[in-house]
Design a protein around this motif. Structure first.
Motif, mmCIF file in Angstrom:
data_model
loop_
_atom_site.group_PDB
_atom_site.id
_atom_site.type_symbol
_atom_site.label_atom_id
_atom_site.label_comp_id
_atom_site.label_asym_id
_atom_site.label_seq_id
_atom_site.Cartn_x
_atom_site.Cartn_y
_atom_site.Cartn_z
ATOM 1 N N VAL A 190 0.875 -1.138 -0.130
ATOM 2 C CA VAL A 190 -0.146 -0.174 0.148
ATOM 3 C C VAL A 190 0.859 1.176 -0.013
ATOM 4 N N LYS A 191 0.711 2.202 -1.037
ATOM 5 C CA LYS A 191 1.391 3.301 -1.161
ATOM 6 C C LYS A 191 0.475 4.436 -1.334
ATOM 7 N N PRO A 192 -0.126 5.096 -0.027
ATOM 8 C CA PRO A 192 -1.003 5.948 -0.229
ATOM 9 C C PRO A 192 -0.623 7.145 -1.003
ATOM 10 N N GLU A 193 -1.395 7.712 -2.128
ATOM 11 C CA GLU A 193 -0.890 8.967 -2.501
ATOM 12 C C GLU A 193 -1.599 10.152 -1.952
ATOM 13 N N LEU A 194 -1.031 10.722 -0.933
ATOM 14 C CA LEU A 194 -1.859 11.573 -0.021
ATOM 15 C C LEU A 194 -1.867 13.017 -0.867
ATOM 16 N N THR A 195 -2.962 13.568 -1.036
ATOM 17 C CA THR A 195 -2.952 15.095 -1.168
ATOM 18 C C THR A 195 -3.038 16.098 0.016
ATOM 19 N N TRP A 196 -2.006 16.988 -0.032
ATOM 20 C CA TRP A 196 -2.061 17.856 1.616
ATOM 21 C C TRP A 196 -2.528 19.107 1.247
ATOM 22 N N VAL A 213 -2.572 25.531 12.602
ATOM 23 C CA VAL A 213 -2.799 25.114 11.321
ATOM 24 C C VAL A 213 -2.195 23.595 11.537
ATOM 25 N N MET A 214 -2.968 22.679 10.814
ATOM 26 C CA MET A 214 -2.424 21.149 10.767
ATOM 27 C C MET A 214 -2.146 21.034 9.155
ATOM 28 N N LEU A 215 -1.281 19.898 8.906
ATOM 29 C CA LEU A 215 -1.323 19.649 7.527
ATOM 30 C C LEU A 215 -2.236 18.092 7.330
ATOM 31 N N THR A 216 -2.971 18.162 6.544
ATOM 32 C CA THR A 216 -3.929 17.057 6.402
ATOM 33 C C THR A 216 -3.828 16.424 5.173
ATOM 34 N N GLY A 217 -3.256 15.361 5.243
ATOM 35 C CA GLY A 217 -3.001 14.450 3.714
ATOM 36 C C GLY A 217 -4.288 13.458 3.615
#
Length: 246
Positions: free
Chosen positions: A99-105, A122-126
């Protein structure tokens, strides 16, 4: 004598202040949402303080700060988040499949809420929206040994939060969520009670959310040293008051 007592009083204050963190230590939150048709949304939330040498004393990045942060620096933060997530968390499916998640941040408030007030941290959410591979029966995560912060494991299935969640320390693996019933495959550890503390064997395996190194809950690790330091200094003050003058 009064100067001595005053000096020790100041020492008591600073002994207490030194054990109190400027901000709560950040965690890495991993949230998964599952639907009956196989839709799967994975979210990883990272506090930008996590990138600092000492996140415990690093200031929050606020919404006001973000407003004056150049676009180039914002993209750098997103790149740091992407690299950091790969270093500290691994997603595991059963049967085993890579599994290689392709997270959009994106920049958000805590728990993927929109930023509103200037003082909002502020948080960074992927986010990664995908389909579960055919035949997937179980889902879990690993907090990789390279990490230094705890990882929070949350799941939502069919629109409802799974009641059980976990706090994982580096090197630990979460319980497996059964993707047929959307329930944990294993029972939760027994809760920590006064009786189980007196009889450690009664709560065997019940360290979920407990610091393995110091034996205290992750939110209370500063209390014991604070009390010891204050009690010791107060005893010195009391002794000096009773000491007869030469």
């Amino acid at each position: 004598m009064k100067n001595t007592v005053f000096t020790l009083g100041v020492a008591v204050f600073w002994a207490f202040a030194a054990t109190c963190p400027a901000h709560p230590l950040p965690d890495v939150a991993v949230r998964a949402h599952f639907e009956q048709n196989g839709d799967w949304t994975l979210q990883v939330e990272i506090d930008p303080r996590s990138f600092q040498p000492d996140p415990n004393v690093a200031p929050y990045l606020t919404n006001a700060d973000l407003g004056v942060t150049p676009a180039e620096q914002q993209e750098k933060l997103k790149t740091q988040a992407r690299e950091y997530a790969q270093k500290v968390v691994e997603v595991v499916l059963d049967p085993a499949v890579e599994v290689k998640p392709e997270l959009t941040w994106e920049f958000t408030a805590a728990e993927n809420a929109p930023l509103k007030l200037p003082e909002d941290p502020v948080m960074l959410t992927g986010t990664w929206r995908t389909k579960l591979p055919a035949g997937s029966k179980g889902y879990s995560i690993k907090a990789l040994p390279a990490g230094t912060l705890s990882v929070l494991y949350h799941n939502t299935a069919l629109g409802k939060k799974v009641e059980r969640y976990q706090i994982l320390f580096p090197g630990e693996t979460s319980y497996v969520l059964d993707l047929q019933t959307f329930t944990p495959r294993t029972k939760a550890p027994l809760p920590i009670t006064e009786e189980s503390v007196k009889d450690p064997g009664a709560a065997s395996g019940s360290l979920e959310g407990m610091c393995e190194m110091c034996g205290t809950c992750s939110t209370g690790g500063y209390m014991l040293p604070t009390l010891i330091a204050v009690a010791g200094l107060v005893m010195v003050v009391a002794w000096l008051r009773r000491k007869p003058k030469a």
